[in-house]
Design a protein around this motif. Sequence first.
Motif, mmCIF file in Angstrom:
data_model
loop_
_atom_site.group_PDB
_atom_site.id
_atom_site.type_symbol
_atom_site.label_atom_id
_atom_site.label_comp_id
_atom_site.label_asym_id
_atom_site.label_seq_id
_atom_site.Cartn_x
_atom_site.Cartn_y
_atom_site.Cartn_z
ATOM 1 N N ASN A 137 -8.510 12.396 -8.789
ATOM 2 C CA ASN A 137 -9.197 11.032 -8.617
ATOM 3 C C ASN A 137 -8.275 9.937 -9.540
ATOM 4 O O ASN A 137 -8.404 8.696 -9.187
ATOM 5 N N CYS A 146 -9.533 13.503 0.714
ATOM 6 C CA CYS A 146 -10.154 12.192 0.530
ATOM 7 C C CYS A 146 -11.635 12.036 -0.208
ATOM 8 O O CYS A 146 -11.847 11.271 -1.186
ATOM 9 N N GLU A 162 -11.203 4.823 1.338
ATOM 10 C CA GLU A 162 -12.613 4.783 1.580
ATOM 11 C C GLU A 162 -12.824 4.743 2.986
ATOM 12 O O GLU A 162 -13.959 5.852 3.248
ATOM 13 N N ASP A 197 -13.097 7.164 -11.015
ATOM 14 C CA ASP A 197 -12.891 5.852 -10.046
ATOM 15 C C ASP A 197 -13.635 6.191 -8.728
ATOM 16 O O ASP A 197 -13.200 7.018 -7.733
ATOM 17 N N ALA A 226 -6.477 7.360 -7.282
ATOM 18 C CA ALA A 226 -7.189 6.486 -7.022
ATOM 19 C C ALA A 226 -7.183 5.079 -8.176
ATOM 20 O O ALA A 226 -7.277 3.998 -7.707
ATOM 21 N N ARG A 227 -7.230 5.607 -9.336
ATOM 22 C CA ARG A 227 -6.974 4.641 -10.386
ATOM 23 C C ARG A 227 -5.913 3.845 -10.693
ATOM 24 O O ARG A 227 -5.484 2.595 -10.710
ATOM 25 N N HIS A 251 -5.585 -1.706 -4.928
ATOM 26 C CA HIS A 251 -7.115 -1.962 -4.357
ATOM 27 C C HIS A 251 -7.077 -1.833 -2.965
ATOM 28 O O HIS A 251 -8.037 -1.167 -2.257
ATOM 29 N N TYR A 295 -10.691 12.468 -3.825
ATOM 30 C CA TYR A 295 -10.000 11.222 -4.096
ATOM 31 C C TYR A 295 -10.861 10.329 -4.468
ATOM 32 O O TYR A 295 -10.750 9.346 -5.630
ATOM 33 N N MET A 296 -12.112 10.129 -3.661
ATOM 34 C CA MET A 296 -13.051 9.062 -3.869
ATOM 35 C C MET A 296 -13.995 9.338 -4.898
ATOM 36 O O MET A 296 -14.737 8.350 -5.069
ATOM 37 N N LEU A 343 -15.045 5.716 -5.110
ATOM 38 C CA LEU A 343 -14.995 4.234 -4.416
ATOM 39 C C LEU A 343 -16.280 4.207 -3.564
ATOM 40 O O LEU A 343 -16.068 3.071 -2.617
ATOM 41 N N ASP A 394 -7.067 1.903 -1.900
ATOM 42 C CA ASP A 394 -8.460 2.539 -2.212
ATOM 43 C C ASP A 394 -9.309 2.240 -1.083
ATOM 44 O O ASP A 394 -10.253 3.181 -0.308
#
Length: 234
Positions: free
Chosen positions: A20, A153, A35, A106, A23-24, A28, A156-157, A108, A31
């Motif tokens: 994750n 994903c 998403e 983070d 993602a930070r 933008h 990650y989200m 999403l 991301d």
Amino acid sequence: MAGLAESGSNPDVDLLYDINSLARKAPHWFDRVMEFVGEYGLLLAMVLLVLGCWWSVRRRGGEGAASGVAALVWAPLAAGLAVLVNVPIRDFVQRPRPFLDHRGLDVLVPGKTDYSFVSDHATITMAMAVALFVVDRRFGLAGIVLALFEGFCRVYMGVHYPTDVVGGFALGTAVALLLSPLAMALLTPLMKAVEGSAWGGRLVRARRGRAGDAVVSGCSAGERASAEDRDLAA
């Protein structure tokens, strides 16, 4: 069971933060792409992959066309059944979403209030991928790659733990494989009936083109001529 991942000192949580954290650090716009891909895009890609495999099986034809199409019909059915099996599993484990127990993630896709274990997205994509692999290894391997990326994903989200994804992979694979013999026993005769019908034959086997018919007719005529010549010679 609800405290399955409350500690932040276990590998599951550590891997969650590691993935994750990407993602930070990402822009933008990236991301937002992840998403969409993780929430909708890969599911759509799996559907298109199943349709592509159906087109290939249909064009190839042959005696196994009906059983091949039956296996492809089983792919979405297996995914749906696996999600239904997941309902009591979620209610039994009652694992909260990771962002409810761990700070600094983070997220999403905010607003998810259902339980985390196991991941529906991972379950659906892997069930369809495994069912595809039974029909065609090339399409199946592509589906497995998509399923693995779907699992990445979801972590990650920030909406699933890695073990949620692994559990989804296991559930999807188990349903697709263990119930496949029963599904094929029911669906194959149905697809053979569709293949033999006037309205549904093209769904199972592509109609032979005129060129192909001409070749077959030419071969038949040649065989008849050869037989007649042999009779005259005799």
